[in-house]
Design a protein around this motif. Sequence first.
Motif, short mmCIF file in Angstrom:
data_model
loop_
_atom_site.label_atom_id
_atom_site.label_comp_id
_atom_site.label_asym_id
_atom_site.label_seq_id
_atom_site.Cartn_x
_atom_site.Cartn_y
_atom_site.Cartn_z
N LEU A 26 0.84 -1.20 0.00
CA LEU A 26 0.00 0.00 0.00
C LEU A 26 0.88 1.25 0.00
N LEU A 27 0.75 2.06 -1.04
CA LEU A 27 1.56 3.26 -1.17
C LEU A 27 0.88 4.49 -0.58
N SER A 28 -0.43 4.41 -0.37
CA SER A 28 -1.16 5.54 0.20
C SER A 28 -2.21 4.95 1.14
N GLU A 29 -3.26 5.70 1.43
CA GLU A 29 -4.34 5.17 2.25
C GLU A 29 -5.59 5.06 1.39
N PRO A 30 -5.71 3.95 0.67
CA PRO A 30 -6.85 3.80 -0.23
C PRO A 30 -8.13 3.50 0.52
N LEU A 31 -9.21 3.57 -0.20
CA LEU A 31 -10.53 3.19 0.29
C LEU A 31 -10.84 1.81 -0.26
N ILE A 32 -11.27 0.90 0.61
CA ILE A 32 -11.68 -0.42 0.16
C ILE A 32 -13.16 -0.35 -0.22
N VAL A 33 -13.46 -0.74 -1.44
CA VAL A 33 -14.83 -0.68 -1.95
C VAL A 33 -15.25 -2.09 -2.36
N ALA A 34 -16.31 -2.58 -1.73
CA ALA A 34 -16.78 -3.94 -1.99
C ALA A 34 -17.97 -3.93 -2.93
N LEU A 35 -18.06 -4.97 -3.75
CA LEU A 35 -19.26 -5.22 -4.55
C LEU A 35 -20.15 -6.15 -3.73
N PRO A 36 -21.32 -5.67 -3.26
CA PRO A 36 -22.21 -6.53 -2.48
C PRO A 36 -22.97 -7.48 -3.41
N ARG A 37 -23.42 -8.62 -2.87
CA ARG A 37 -23.25 -8.86 -1.45
C ARG A 37 -21.99 -9.69 -1.13
N GLY A 38 -21.63 -10.61 -2.01
CA GLY A 38 -20.55 -11.54 -1.69
C GLY A 38 -19.20 -10.91 -1.44
N GLY A 39 -18.95 -9.75 -2.01
CA GLY A 39 -17.65 -9.11 -1.82
C GLY A 39 -17.48 -8.48 -0.45
N ASP A 133 -7.85 6.79 -4.13
CA ASP A 133 -7.35 5.50 -4.59
C ASP A 133 -8.28 4.42 -4.05
N ILE A 134 -8.62 3.47 -4.90
CA ILE A 134 -9.64 2.47 -4.57
C ILE A 134 -9.08 1.06 -4.68
N ILE A 135 -9.39 0.23 -3.70
CA ILE A 135 -9.20 -1.22 -3.84
C ILE A 135 -10.59 -1.82 -4.01
N LEU A 136 -10.89 -2.28 -5.21
CA LEU A 136 -12.22 -2.81 -5.54
C LEU A 136 -12.23 -4.31 -5.32
N VAL A 163 -7.22 -0.48 -7.88
CA VAL A 163 -6.64 -1.81 -7.79
C VAL A 163 -7.80 -2.79 -7.59
N VAL A 164 -7.85 -3.83 -8.39
CA VAL A 164 -8.85 -4.89 -8.21
C VAL A 164 -8.22 -6.00 -7.38
#
Length: 226
Positions: A26-39, A133-136, A163-164
């Motif tokens: 992790l190079l910065s402080e990204p936001l973790i974004v989930a695809l519901p529901r299983g994610g 920055d997003i972690i999808l 980032v996926v």
Amino acid sequence: MTQQNPEFADRSAAGRQLAEVLQDRLLSEPLIVALPRGGVPVAFEMAQRLGLPLDLLIVRKIGAPGHPEFGIGAVADGPEPHVVIDEKAARRFPLPPGYLDTEMRHQLAEVERRHRMYFGEDQAEDHDFRGRDIILVDDGIANGGSIFAGIQALKHMGAGRIVVAVPVASRLLVEELRHAVAEVICLSAPENLQAVSLHYGDFAQTTDQEVVALLKQAKNLDRRLH
């Protein structure tokens, strides 16, 4: 039906494995974004272990007529809901007049319903991804329709580096994703992915109630950390 030795005990275990891989990257402080529901269970474990905030991006598949499991497009949540149509997939089916418009409206209504269920009375604007920055995250990628719709929606909303991160996806889809985002983290990329569920010991359906509970826990943790 599962493999004899599935890679992941359940979604939570898969999230912990992904967090380990991402720990030193992790190079910065990204936001973790989930695809519901299983994610969501996957992303929740990642957010806890990496000390990052968790949000959702609600994406609903537009199924083919008579074959709802086959995606020909998708609708993604946002200040301006984003619609993606897979023209190549859509051409495989004779579409009745007005079919796409009707399905779009139906899925947009479902996106709004789920948004209210998960987030209460807040607005889509409260989930501002501009410049972030997003972690999808999802629990796996079968045909790619939802994840690609999510990526396009995030770009449309002005997100930064994307980032996926997924436990499992086919090798071909991983290669396609690498052309769409900054980085792809995939723990298992078989040549022939028969079903995401085969890679889990427990792949029970994630409920809306579980999503709401995990979001509440993540929000409480975020408040304590910040």
